[in-house]
Design a protein around this motif. Structure first.
Motif, PDB file in Angstrom:
ATOM      1  N   GLN A 186      15.507  41.216   1.232  1.00 29.15           N
ATOM      2  CA  GLN A 186      14.595  40.617   2.220  1.00 29.15           C
ATOM      3  C   GLN A 186      13.305  40.144   1.553  1.00 29.15           C
ATOM      4  OE1 GLN A 186      15.817  40.295   5.386  1.00 29.15           O
ATOM      5  NE2 GLN A 186      17.620  41.324   4.546  1.00 29.15           N
ATOM      6  N   ARG A 187      12.936  40.773   0.443  1.00 31.16           N
ATOM      7  CA  ARG A 187      11.671  40.402  -0.214  1.00 31.16           C
ATOM      8  C   ARG A 187      11.862  39.782  -1.589  1.00 31.16           C
ATOM      9  NH1 ARG A 187       7.232  41.034   2.049  1.00 31.16           N
ATOM     10  NH2 ARG A 187       5.988  41.017   0.161  1.00 31.16           N
ATOM     11  N   GLU A 191      28.550  48.398   3.679  1.00 31.49           N
ATOM     12  CA  GLU A 191      27.876  47.833   2.514  1.00 31.49           C
ATOM     13  C   GLU A 191      26.354  47.954   2.686  1.00 31.49           C
ATOM     14  OE1 GLU A 191      29.885  44.238   1.037  1.00 31.49           O
ATOM     15  OE2 GLU A 191      27.866  43.432   0.683  1.00 31.49           O
ATOM     16  N   GLN A 197       9.921  43.321  -6.129  1.00 30.11           N
ATOM     17  CA  GLN A 197      11.019  44.292  -6.166  1.00 30.11           C
ATOM     18  C   GLN A 197      11.395  44.713  -7.588  1.00 30.11           C
ATOM     19  OE1 GLN A 197      12.224  45.430  -2.816  1.00 30.11           O
ATOM     20  NE2 GLN A 197      10.179  44.510  -2.748  1.00 30.11           N
ATOM     21  N   PRO A 212      14.204  45.128   7.518  1.00 31.97           N
ATOM     22  CA  PRO A 212      14.034  46.390   6.793  1.00 31.97           C
ATOM     23  C   PRO A 212      13.594  46.135   5.360  1.00 31.97           C
ATOM     24  CG  PRO A 212      16.375  45.949   7.209  1.00 31.97           C
ATOM     25  CD  PRO A 212      15.603  44.838   7.850  1.00 31.97           C
ATOM     26  N   VAL A 213      12.536  46.816   4.943  1.00 28.88           N
ATOM     27  CA  VAL A 213      12.047  46.665   3.565  1.00 28.88           C
ATOM     28  C   VAL A 213      11.674  48.041   3.012  1.00 28.88           C
ATOM     29  CG1 VAL A 213      11.128  44.347   4.012  1.00 28.88           C
ATOM     30  CG2 VAL A 213       9.610  46.326   4.193  1.00 28.88           C
ATOM     31  N   ARG A 214      11.590  48.109   1.685  1.00 28.38           N
ATOM     32  CA  ARG A 214      11.140  49.334   1.020  1.00 28.38           C
ATOM     33  C   ARG A 214       9.613  49.388   1.092  1.00 28.38           C
ATOM     34  NH1 ARG A 214      16.408  50.846   0.731  1.00 28.38           N
ATOM     35  NH2 ARG A 214      17.282  50.876  -1.381  1.00 28.38           N
ATOM     36  N   VAL A 225      19.035  46.185  11.095  1.00 28.64           N
ATOM     37  CA  VAL A 225      20.259  45.390  10.946  1.00 28.64           C
ATOM     38  C   VAL A 225      20.921  45.160  12.302  1.00 28.64           C
ATOM     39  CG1 VAL A 225      22.586  45.440  10.002  1.00 28.64           C
ATOM     40  CG2 VAL A 225      20.642  46.066   8.562  1.00 28.64           C
ATOM     41  N   MET A 271       5.995  47.554  -1.379  1.00 32.14           N
ATOM     42  CA  MET A 271       5.136  46.546  -0.781  1.00 32.14           C
ATOM     43  C   MET A 271       3.731  47.124  -0.809  1.00 32.14           C
ATOM     44  SD  MET A 271       5.916  44.628   2.781  1.00 32.14           S
ATOM     45  CE  MET A 271       4.760  43.410   3.393  1.00 32.14           C
ATOM     46  N   LEU A 309      16.638  51.269   8.715  1.00 31.13           N
ATOM     47  CA  LEU A 309      17.592  50.310   8.141  1.00 31.13           C
ATOM     48  C   LEU A 309      18.583  49.871   9.213  1.00 31.13           C
ATOM     49  CD1 LEU A 309      18.980  48.894   5.699  1.00 31.13           C
ATOM     50  CD2 LEU A 309      20.238  51.029   5.321  1.00 31.13           C
ATOM     51  N   HIS A 343      20.192  45.530  -2.876  1.00 31.38           N
ATOM     52  CA  HIS A 343      20.626  45.936  -1.548  1.00 31.38           C
ATOM     53  C   HIS A 343      19.914  45.087  -0.505  1.00 31.38           C
ATOM     54  CE1 HIS A 343      22.299  49.597  -3.323  1.00 31.38           C
ATOM     55  NE2 HIS A 343      21.173  49.687  -4.005  1.00 31.38           N
ATOM     56  N   TYR A 344      20.454  45.152   0.707  1.00 28.62           N
ATOM     57  CA  TYR A 344      19.951  44.345   1.818  1.00 28.62           C
ATOM     58  C   TYR A 344      18.422  44.410   1.985  1.00 28.62           C
ATOM     59  CZ  TYR A 344      19.930  42.625   6.693  1.00 28.62           C
ATOM     60  OH  TYR A 344      19.689  41.936   7.853  1.00 28.62           O
ATOM     61  N   PRO A 345      17.803  45.591   2.011  1.00 29.76           N
ATOM     62  CA  PRO A 345      16.339  45.596   2.208  1.00 29.76           C
ATOM     63  C   PRO A 345      15.592  44.968   1.028  1.00 29.76           C
ATOM     64  CG  PRO A 345      17.282  47.765   2.659  1.00 29.76           C
ATOM     65  CD  PRO A 345      18.351  46.962   1.995  1.00 29.76           C
ATOM     66  N   ILE A 346      16.126  45.125  -0.169  1.00 26.25           N
ATOM     67  CA  ILE A 346      15.482  44.545  -1.351  1.00 26.25           C
ATOM     68  C   ILE A 346      15.637  43.027  -1.327  1.00 26.25           C
ATOM     69  CG2 ILE A 346      15.684  44.463  -3.879  1.00 26.25           C
ATOM     70  CD1 ILE A 346      16.431  47.539  -3.535  1.00 26.25           C
ATOM     71  N   ARG A 355      19.445  42.547  14.523  1.00 23.41           N
ATOM     72  CA  ARG A 355      19.736  41.175  14.086  1.00 23.41           C
ATOM     73  C   ARG A 355      21.205  40.836  14.235  1.00 23.41           C
ATOM     74  NH1 ARG A 355      17.012  40.320   8.322  1.00 23.41           N
ATOM     75  NH2 ARG A 355      14.974  39.624   9.016  1.00 23.41           N
ATOM     76  N   GLU A 356      22.053  41.821  13.971  1.00 23.47           N
ATOM     77  CA  GLU A 356      23.503  41.581  14.010  1.00 23.47           C
ATOM     78  C   GLU A 356      24.183  42.680  14.808  1.00 23.47           C
ATOM     79  OE1 GLU A 356      25.333  40.487  10.114  1.00 23.47           O
ATOM     80  OE2 GLU A 356      23.325  40.918   9.349  1.00 23.47           O
ATOM     81  N   ARG A 407       0.736  41.885   9.895  1.00 23.92           N
ATOM     82  CA  ARG A 407       2.154  41.647  10.197  1.00 23.92           C
ATOM     83  C   ARG A 407       2.727  42.828  10.980  1.00 23.92           C
ATOM     84  NH1 ARG A 407       4.498  39.956   4.544  1.00 23.92           N
ATOM     85  NH2 ARG A 407       6.332  39.513   5.800  1.00 23.92           N
ATOM     86  N   VAL A 412       6.794  45.973  -8.773  1.00 23.86           N
ATOM     87  CA  VAL A 412       6.163  47.179  -8.211  1.00 23.86           C
ATOM     88  C   VAL A 412       6.815  48.466  -8.742  1.00 23.86           C
ATOM     89  CG1 VAL A 412       5.459  48.389  -6.108  1.00 23.86           C
ATOM     90  CG2 VAL A 412       5.276  45.903  -6.224  1.00 23.86           C
ATOM     91  N   GLY A 448       8.392  38.807  -4.855  1.00 24.39           N
ATOM     92  CA  GLY A 448       8.968  39.838  -3.981  1.00 24.39           C
ATOM     93  C   GLY A 448       8.473  41.234  -4.312  1.00 24.39           C
ATOM     94  N   SER A 478      25.001  51.442   2.283  1.00 21.23           N
ATOM     95  CA  SER A 478      24.970  51.894   0.885  1.00 21.23           C
ATOM     96  C   SER A 478      23.625  51.592   0.229  1.00 21.23           C
ATOM     97  CB  SER A 478      26.115  51.255   0.083  1.00 21.23           C
ATOM     98  OG  SER A 478      25.787  49.926  -0.285  1.00 21.23           O
ATOM     99  N   SER A 479      22.718  50.932   0.945  1.00 24.57           N
ATOM    100  CA  SER A 479      21.373  50.673   0.422  1.00 24.57           C
ATOM    101  C   SER A 479      20.565  51.957   0.251  1.00 24.57           C
ATOM    102  CB  SER A 479      20.581  49.783   1.390  1.00 24.57           C
ATOM    103  OG  SER A 479      21.267  48.597   1.687  1.00 24.57           O
ATOM    104  N   ALA A 499      27.817  49.890  -5.459  1.00 27.85           N
ATOM    105  CA  ALA A 499      27.389  48.640  -4.823  1.00 27.85           C
ATOM    106  C   ALA A 499      25.875  48.519  -4.984  1.00 27.85           C
ATOM    107  CB  ALA A 499      27.764  48.650  -3.351  1.00 27.85           C
TER     108      ALA A 499
END
Ligand code: FAD
Ligand code: FES
Ligand code: FES
Lengths: 284, 167
Positions: free
Chosen positions: A108-109, B134, A35, B62-64, B120, B68, B116, A103-106, B123-124, B76, A38, A33, B137-138, A190
């Motif tokens: 994902q990978r 929650e 995460q 959503p990704v950082r 989300v 990457m 972000l 967290h959610y984006p992290i 998708r939802e 992609r 990197v 990933g 909070s990312s 969180a």
């Protein structure tokens, strides 16, 4: 900051990846990933000479139940656990715990197996692996070996893996209906790494604990089972007194670390609380 | 065998347009978007995954972008904040909601929060309040105190549902 230069390969098969690892020796590093890796490369805490990308190795992208085992392939992302990956207490525990992993984006990978290989003492997946006696399947060109979680985590960020080995999958027991699981983590925000956390699994028979697994993470240099806490529960009814005694035993036995997040005495205090709450959640 | 500083040919498909670039493997996706594609809407704060200013969508997730590598994004579909507004400049429903609900002050974090939230909500669309908080909070914001960001995303979610006919 930016990573130092490295050579990059994106193998398409496991065999190809294992050959690259064997040939590169100490200079080679896998990226799953990315995460954890990197960020370390951006800080130049890690400067691999060669990077081998697992993301194109389709045969490692699987998760399935086989017999009484959940087999988690190396490319299974954290996000795959947002829904229980199997029925029963194991699936429920994983879907509960994932909400505490970054967290959610992290998610994902980042991958489950990457967390295991990275072996951060505060990793939730490492704690789950230690508590449920996971099997870690390691492959190299020399062959395959199955490493028990208790032998796998050696110290902070250190595992029993050799540089030429790759984790192909992690296997968790699919616990039966008599089992109850619980988890509790304390972190400042969180998604932060845990300052202390506990994961428990209890096998109950008419309200009596027949088997107990109590694991603590974020506290020592690796996740641990807590035998004294487990013994405090075995054969007893799930009463508040039994749960409190087990939590006390865990707090007494751990050897907490001090770092910039918390000192040892505070962590010990937290272990009592997270263990009691995880047990209460399991017993509820 | 290639040398570490050899450039790799990479095709990035950003907001429906293809960018053919040549980058060293150590080039992050965030830097490639900014430096090689000229898309500076994606911001960089911490460069280690904590702040979320660099959040973009890759394959809809959503990704950082700072975690990457550009070579990993070859071929992609990628979406960045530049792709949100319509061709005529009309703001995306979520952008409009951020504007109206004061979901930004300095704006540094805004592209990350927008991507972000778009990722989300697509998708939802019916995500609940607690789950939404929650997820938000990312990312970090040093100005707003978050309340207006939450309000903006909630208002934007309702607009997105209306504009896609979800009820
Ligand atoms: C802001 C932030 C917050 C985070 N919070 C948490 C948290 O609360 N809890 C938590 O547990 N994690 C957290 N993480 C880390 C995240 O969960 C990572 O995804 C995880 O630690 C590593 O998985 P990865 O797939 O990303 O591995 P990578 O970063 O790709 O690799 C990590 C290490 O494992 C090795 N590796 C990877 N896969 C394999 C394999 N199959 N076989 C052998 N070696 C392998 C790599 O060579 C490298 O050394 C956080 C990360 C960030 C950026
Ligand atoms: S710049 Fe990528 S998370 Fe901060
Ligand atoms: S608006 Fe300034 S950081 Fe969020």
């Amino acid at each position: 900051m930016k990573p130092a230069p490295f050579r990059y390969d994106a193998p398409a098969t496991l065999d190809e990846t294992l050959s690259l690892l064997a040939e590169a020796g100490e200079h080679g590093k896998l990226i799953a990933g990315g995460q954890s890796l990197v960020p370390m490369m951006n800080f130049r805490l890690a400067r691999p000479g060669r990077l081998f990308d697992l993301n194109g190795v389709a045969e490692l992208d699987f998760m399935r139940v086989e017999g009484a085992r959940l087999r988690i392939g190396a490319l299974t992302r954290h996000a795959a656990f947002h829904r229980p990956p199997c029925e029963g207490p194991t699936g429920a525990l994983l879907a509960e715990v994932v909400r505490h992993v970054a967290h959610y984006p992290i998610r994902q990978r980042g991958t489950f197996a990457g967390s295991i290989a990275h072996a951060d003492p505060a990793s939730e997946w490492c704690l789950v692996a230690a508590t449920l006696d996971a099997e870690i399947v390691a492959r190299s060109r020399a062959g395959e070996r199955v490493i028990a979680a208790r032998d796998f985590f050696v110290a902070s960020l250190a595992t029993a893996l050799r540089p030429d080995e790759l984790v192909t999958e992690v296997r968790l027991p699919v616990l039966g209906a008599r089992w109850r699981t619980g988890f509790c983590e304390f972190a400042r925000r969180a998604g932060d790494f845990a300052i202390a956390m506990s994961a428990v699994a209890l096998r109950l028979d008419a309200g009596i604990v027949r088997e107990a697994r109590v694991g603590v993470g974020g506290v020592e240099d690796r996740p641990s089972r807590q035998p004294a806490a487990e013994q405090a529960l075995a054969g007893r009814p799930v009463s508040p007194a039994a749960l409190a005694e087990a939590a006390d035993a865990a707090a007494r036995e751990v050897k907490p670390m001090t770092d910039l997040h918390a000192d040892a005495a505070y962590r010990r205090h937290l272990v009592r609380t997270t263990t009691r709450r995880a047990l209460e959640r399991a017993a509820a | 065998m290639s040398a570490p500083s050899d450039k790799h040919a990479v095709a990035l498909e950003v907001n429906g347009r293809e960018y053919r670039i040549a980058v060293e493997p150590r080039r992050t996706l965030a830097d490639a978007l900014r430096e090689d594609c000229g898309l500076t809407g994606t911001h960089l704060g911490c460069e280690h995954g904590v702040c979320g200013a660099c959040t973009v969508l890759v394959d809809g997730a959503p990704v950082r972008a700072c975690l990457m590598l550009a070579v990993q994004a070859h071929g992609r579909p990628i979406r960045t904040v530049e792709g949100l507004a319509g061709m005529d400049g009309a703001l995306h429903p979520l952008q409009a909601a951020f504007h109206e609900a004061h979901g930004l002050q300095c704006g540094f974090c805004t592209p990350g929060f927008l991507m972000l939230a778009v990722g989300v909500l697509e998708r939802e669309p019916d995500i609940g309040d607690a789950a939404l908080r929650e997820i938000l909070s990312s990312n970090l914001c040093r100005c707003t105190g978050y309340q207006n960001i939450v309000a903006a995303v909630r208002a934007g979610a309702a607009r997105m549902r209306r504009s896609t006919g979800h009820g």
